[in-house]
Design a protein around this motif. Structure first.
Motif, PDB file in Angstrom:
ATOM      1  N   UNK A  59     -35.937  39.824   0.509  1.00 30.79           N
ATOM      2  CA  UNK A  59     -35.763  39.741   1.962  1.00 30.79           C
ATOM      3  C   UNK A  59     -36.730  40.669   2.685  1.00 30.79           C
ATOM      4  N   UNK A  60     -37.058  41.794   2.102  1.00 33.39           N
ATOM      5  CA  UNK A  60     -38.074  42.689   2.676  1.00 33.39           C
ATOM      6  C   UNK A  60     -39.398  41.938   2.825  1.00 33.39           C
ATOM      7  N   UNK A  61     -39.756  41.190   1.785  1.00 30.51           N
ATOM      8  CA  UNK A  61     -41.008  40.442   1.821  1.00 30.51           C
ATOM      9  C   UNK A  61     -40.971  39.291   2.823  1.00 30.51           C
ATOM     10  N   UNK A  62     -39.815  38.665   2.989  1.00 30.53           N
ATOM     11  CA  UNK A  62     -39.757  37.388   3.696  1.00 30.53           C
ATOM     12  C   UNK A  62     -39.059  37.387   5.047  1.00 30.53           C
ATOM     13  N   UNK A  63     -38.606  38.530   5.519  1.00 31.17           N
ATOM     14  CA  UNK A  63     -37.932  38.564   6.817  1.00 31.17           C
ATOM     15  C   UNK A  63     -38.930  38.233   7.933  1.00 31.17           C
ATOM     16  N   UNK A  64     -38.447  37.502   8.922  1.00 30.29           N
ATOM     17  CA  UNK A  64     -39.258  37.154  10.095  1.00 30.29           C
ATOM     18  C   UNK A  64     -38.374  37.254  11.332  1.00 30.29           C
ATOM     19  N   UNK A  65     -38.980  37.130  12.477  1.00 27.70           N
ATOM     20  CA  UNK A  65     -38.218  37.087  13.718  1.00 27.70           C
ATOM     21  C   UNK A  65     -38.223  38.399  14.474  1.00 27.70           C
ATOM     22  N   UNK A 112     -22.066  39.181 -11.000  1.00 27.19           N
ATOM     23  CA  UNK A 112     -21.043  38.471 -10.220  1.00 27.19           C
ATOM     24  C   UNK A 112     -21.614  37.991  -8.883  1.00 27.19           C
ATOM     25  N   UNK A 113     -22.884  38.278  -8.644  1.00 26.40           N
ATOM     26  CA  UNK A 113     -23.530  37.898  -7.380  1.00 26.40           C
ATOM     27  C   UNK A 113     -24.252  36.573  -7.578  1.00 26.40           C
ATOM     28  N   UNK A 114     -23.783  35.514  -6.910  1.00 26.99           N
ATOM     29  CA  UNK A 114     -24.425  34.207  -7.097  1.00 26.99           C
ATOM     30  C   UNK A 114     -25.747  34.115  -6.337  1.00 26.99           C
ATOM     31  N   UNK A 115     -26.634  33.302  -6.883  1.00 26.50           N
ATOM     32  CA  UNK A 115     -27.853  32.969  -6.160  1.00 26.50           C
ATOM     33  C   UNK A 115     -27.445  31.988  -5.067  1.00 26.50           C
ATOM     34  N   UNK A 116     -27.864  32.255  -3.856  1.00 26.71           N
ATOM     35  CA  UNK A 116     -27.421  31.428  -2.738  1.00 26.71           C
ATOM     36  C   UNK A 116     -28.549  30.512  -2.276  1.00 26.71           C
ATOM     37  N   UNK A 117     -28.187  29.332  -1.761  1.00 27.42           N
ATOM     38  CA  UNK A 117     -29.224  28.397  -1.295  1.00 27.42           C
ATOM     39  C   UNK A 117     -29.941  28.937  -0.063  1.00 27.42           C
ATOM     40  N   UNK A 122     -37.745  30.141   4.617  1.00 28.91           N
ATOM     41  CA  UNK A 122     -37.648  31.365   5.397  1.00 28.91           C
ATOM     42  C   UNK A 122     -36.276  31.393   6.057  1.00 28.91           C
ATOM     43  N   UNK A 123     -35.375  32.139   5.436  1.00 36.33           N
ATOM     44  CA  UNK A 123     -34.010  32.229   5.947  1.00 36.33           C
ATOM     45  C   UNK A 123     -33.981  33.035   7.238  1.00 36.33           C
ATOM     46  N   UNK A 124     -33.048  32.695   8.093  1.00 35.28           N
ATOM     47  CA  UNK A 124     -32.825  33.453   9.312  1.00 35.28           C
ATOM     48  C   UNK A 124     -32.418  34.877   8.932  1.00 35.28           C
ATOM     49  N   UNK A 125     -32.862  35.857   9.688  1.00 30.44           N
ATOM     50  CA  UNK A 125     -32.563  37.246   9.365  1.00 30.44           C
ATOM     51  C   UNK A 125     -31.062  37.498   9.295  1.00 30.44           C
ATOM     52  N   UNK A 126     -30.281  36.780  10.104  1.00 26.29           N
ATOM     53  CA  UNK A 126     -28.822  36.976  10.082  1.00 26.29           C
ATOM     54  C   UNK A 126     -28.233  36.543   8.740  1.00 26.29           C
ATOM     55  N   UNK A 127     -28.782  35.462   8.171  1.00 26.38           N
ATOM     56  CA  UNK A 127     -28.323  35.010   6.856  1.00 26.38           C
ATOM     57  C   UNK A 127     -28.717  36.017   5.781  1.00 26.38           C
ATOM     58  N   UNK A 128     -29.902  36.580   5.885  1.00 24.85           N
ATOM     59  CA  UNK A 128     -30.318  37.613   4.934  1.00 24.85           C
ATOM     60  C   UNK A 128     -29.348  38.799   4.989  1.00 24.85           C
TER      61      UNK A 128
END
Length: 181
Positions: A59-65, A112-117, A122-128
């Protein structure tokens, strides 16, 4: 007359040192079965913490907005601290006499942490932020379970390590959650 270098010389037989004894069994005052349970629990914790570390770094690499600068910096601070802590956890597993997991396959099987879709886009920062809140809380739950096992066995170093990690991840969850309120 000079000796011919190619002439076989009498080789003196030397007595070889006795074979070094194998390492003694681990005897740190914690029963073998308890050490195994703690090491297994710490391995699950390590897998959760590594998965969260990787997600935070992603998320550090891919955050936008509009929150880019503050989140980019916050995520970097968090993943840097998490990276250092991973080593401490792995070394504690080794001190207990067990090998620490260290492959993606092992981590995937233990976490126990699932990989999420949505991570490939580029996910919205709120989702990150939401995913990191959830991830930090999952790490806390795992730490609490292992801490109870370590405490019952009198493993104060593991209890101390997990207490410190709980404090850090609870703080991260609170800070991240505050961004969404």
């Amino acid at each position: 007359m000079a000796k011919n270098k190619n002439t076989p010389q009498k080789v003196e037989k030397t007595k070889l040192a006795a074979t070094a004894p194998s390492a003694p069994n681990v005897d740190i005052g914690i029963k073998d079965g308890d050490r195994k349970k703690i090491a297994e629990g710490l391995s699950g914790y390590l897998a959760d913490a590594y998965t969260l570390y990787l997600k935070t770094h992603n998320f550090h690499w891919n955050v936008t907005g509009p929150m880019f600068n503050s989140l980019h910096t916050m995520f970097e601070t968090q993943y840097t601290e998490q990276w250092t802590a991973l080593d401490e956890v792995a070394e504690r597993i080794r001190a207990l006499g067990y090998n620490a997991p260290g492959s993606y396959r092992e981590f995937v099987n233990l976490t126990s942490i699932p990989e999420e879709p949505g991570l490939s886009d580029s996910a919205d920062w709120r989702e990150m932020v939401r995913q990191l809140v959830t991830g930090n809380e999952a790490v806390c739950r795992t730490a609490r379970r292992v801490l109870a096992v370590a405490d019952d066995a009198g493993d104060d170093p593991s209890v101390d390590l997990l207490t410190q990690r709980l404090q850090t991840h609870e703080k991260y969850a609170w800070m991240l959650r505050s961004l969404l309120q």
